[in-house]
Design an enzyme around this catalytic site. Sequence first.
Site, PDB file in Angstrom:
ATOM      1  N   ASP A  21     -10.253 -93.333 -34.132  1.00 53.92           N
ATOM      2  CA  ASP A  21     -10.318 -93.733 -32.718  1.00 53.92           C
ATOM      3  C   ASP A  21     -11.739 -93.615 -32.179  1.00 53.92           C
ATOM      4  OD1 ASP A  21     -10.025 -90.994 -33.045  1.00 53.92           O
ATOM      5  OD2 ASP A  21      -8.599 -90.724 -31.400  1.00 53.92           O
ATOM      6  N   LYS A  64      -7.718 -90.307 -40.083  1.00 57.72           N
ATOM      7  CA  LYS A  64      -7.065 -89.740 -38.893  1.00 57.72           C
ATOM      8  C   LYS A  64      -6.509 -88.391 -39.339  1.00 57.72           C
ATOM      9  CE  LYS A  64      -5.514 -90.020 -34.619  1.00 57.72           C
ATOM     10  NZ  LYS A  64      -6.349 -90.065 -33.390  1.00 57.72           N
ATOM     11  N   ASP A 105     -12.335-106.538 -38.255  1.00 60.47           N
ATOM     12  CA  ASP A 105     -12.260-107.574 -37.203  1.00 60.47           C
ATOM     13  C   ASP A 105     -13.097-107.154 -35.996  1.00 60.47           C
ATOM     14  OD1 ASP A 105     -10.431-109.062 -38.747  1.00 60.47           O
ATOM     15  OD2 ASP A 105      -9.223-109.582 -36.994  1.00 60.47           O
ATOM     16  N   ASP A 164      -8.638-103.005 -41.961  1.00 61.26           N
ATOM     17  CA  ASP A 164      -8.263-104.322 -41.429  1.00 61.26           C
ATOM     18  C   ASP A 164      -8.726-104.437 -39.974  1.00 61.26           C
ATOM     19  OD1 ASP A 164      -6.870-106.844 -41.287  1.00 61.26           O
ATOM     20  OD2 ASP A 164      -5.254-105.812 -40.228  1.00 61.26           O
ATOM     21  N   TYR A 198       0.506-100.617 -45.755  1.00 64.16           N
ATOM     22  CA  TYR A 198       0.896-101.984 -46.141  1.00 64.16           C
ATOM     23  C   TYR A 198       1.872-101.978 -47.315  1.00 64.16           C
ATOM     24  CZ  TYR A 198      -2.594-104.687 -43.461  1.00 64.16           C
ATOM     25  OH  TYR A 198      -3.331-105.291 -42.478  1.00 64.16           O
TER      26      TYR A 198
HETATM   27  C1  IPM Z   1      -6.903-109.755 -43.654  1.00 68.67           C
HETATM   28  C2  IPM Z   1      -5.648-110.282 -43.027  1.00 68.67           C
HETATM   29  C3  IPM Z   1      -4.467-109.910 -43.913  1.00 68.67           C
HETATM   30  C4  IPM Z   1      -4.382-108.401 -43.927  1.00 68.67           C
HETATM   31  C5  IPM Z   1      -3.115-110.539 -43.557  1.00 68.67           C
HETATM   32  C6  IPM Z   1      -3.194-112.045 -43.438  1.00 68.67           C
HETATM   33  C7  IPM Z   1      -2.063-110.155 -44.567  1.00 68.67           C
HETATM   34  O1  IPM Z   1      -5.525-109.818 -41.729  1.00 68.67           O
HETATM   35  O2  IPM Z   1      -7.169-110.084 -44.822  1.00 68.67           O
HETATM   36  O3  IPM Z   1      -7.648-109.024 -42.986  1.00 68.67           O
HETATM   37  O4  IPM Z   1      -3.818-107.795 -42.999  1.00 68.67           O
HETATM   38  O5  IPM Z   1      -4.864-107.821 -44.895  1.00 68.67           O
HETATM   39 MG    MG Z   2      -7.267-108.821 -41.005  1.00 73.37          MG
END
Ligand code: IPM
Ligand code: MG
Length: 356
Positions: A220, A188, A248, A244, A141
Amino acid sequence: MQANIVLLPGDGIGPEVTAEAARVLNAVADLGGHEFQLESHPMGGNAIDDFRNPLPPATLAACKAADAVFLGAVGGPKWSDPTAELRPEQGLLDLRAELGLFANLRPVPVFDSLVELAPLKPELLRGVDLLFVRELTGGIYFGPRQEQGDGDVAYDTLVYSTAEVERVARVALRAARGRRGKLASVDKANVLASMRLWRRAVTEVASAYADVEVSHHLVDAFAMQLMRSPAEYDVILAGNMFGDILSDEAAILAGSLGMLPSASLGSGRQGLYEPVHGSAPDIAGRGIANPIGAILSTAMLLRHSLHLEAEAGQVEAAVAAVLADGLRTADLAPPGQPAVSTKETGRAVAARLAGA
Ligand code: IPM
Ligand code: MG
């Protein structure tokens, strides 16, 4: 106590869930005789529209001066043209970097009352209690990058220094020590040099935590294991992008992405608290978003920045109680079942708190 809390409602459903987070913070203040000063500032897409800057200087200054910052969500189709010069997400990345928030804590709450709703078999979910520790101000990032511009090449670079890995690894190891004593570090290392450094640095720091059982996993295979046997893991440490993605994925275990809270911390007490979900433009403005991830983020704010552990626990207990009562927003309600609104959810949690 007195505390100065900056609210960054942001875009899409951000303002809707922030309103319920604020309602809960106000209820906590009323109950405990605290004085929380809540002050909203523009950030994200709305700030691009009004100030041509996703993180206006006045917003950043207010965040720096605050005891804690709460953020709803940023982004949306209006600002997602790939050729756009200004991006809402950049405001969030700059804020994390400016505040030095290198450790992102993302617990995955698995409430008994929701186990039947999750797409995984209930027996897989029993005993699940995960905490992701995601490195937040380094990795791909923040490495050197080149936008495409007029050319045919664009790149992002995955860079980590030993010091960056060590400091976030310490956060994860300390967290594991206070929990079930297990740390799974995800990398990784079979392919990427930066991830071999990651593994070495984690191993090195872990040698001072003999009471924590550390394991290393390739991302993975780990993504698969996480769904196959989630109860096996305790604290999961990952770099910025893997963290990240995996967090999710783990939302599946909680029943909805709307359930997940987060805390972004640095070396001091100040923190940034935000639900893990995004701005959900498809449901924005309809009053149906799930505010529980936002509300649980206020519990983390109370705990980590204000050191109000009892109040944090009360907020979490109030959330568990309203879910046990059967309260379900649209993302959680089984098809054909009635759902409650964002506001009704916030009001129910605040009422539980007041009755506690
Ligand atoms: C998160 C989001 C952010 C990230 C985006 C909105 C920049 O997906 O906080 O998980 O990728 O960190
Ligand atoms: Mg995110």
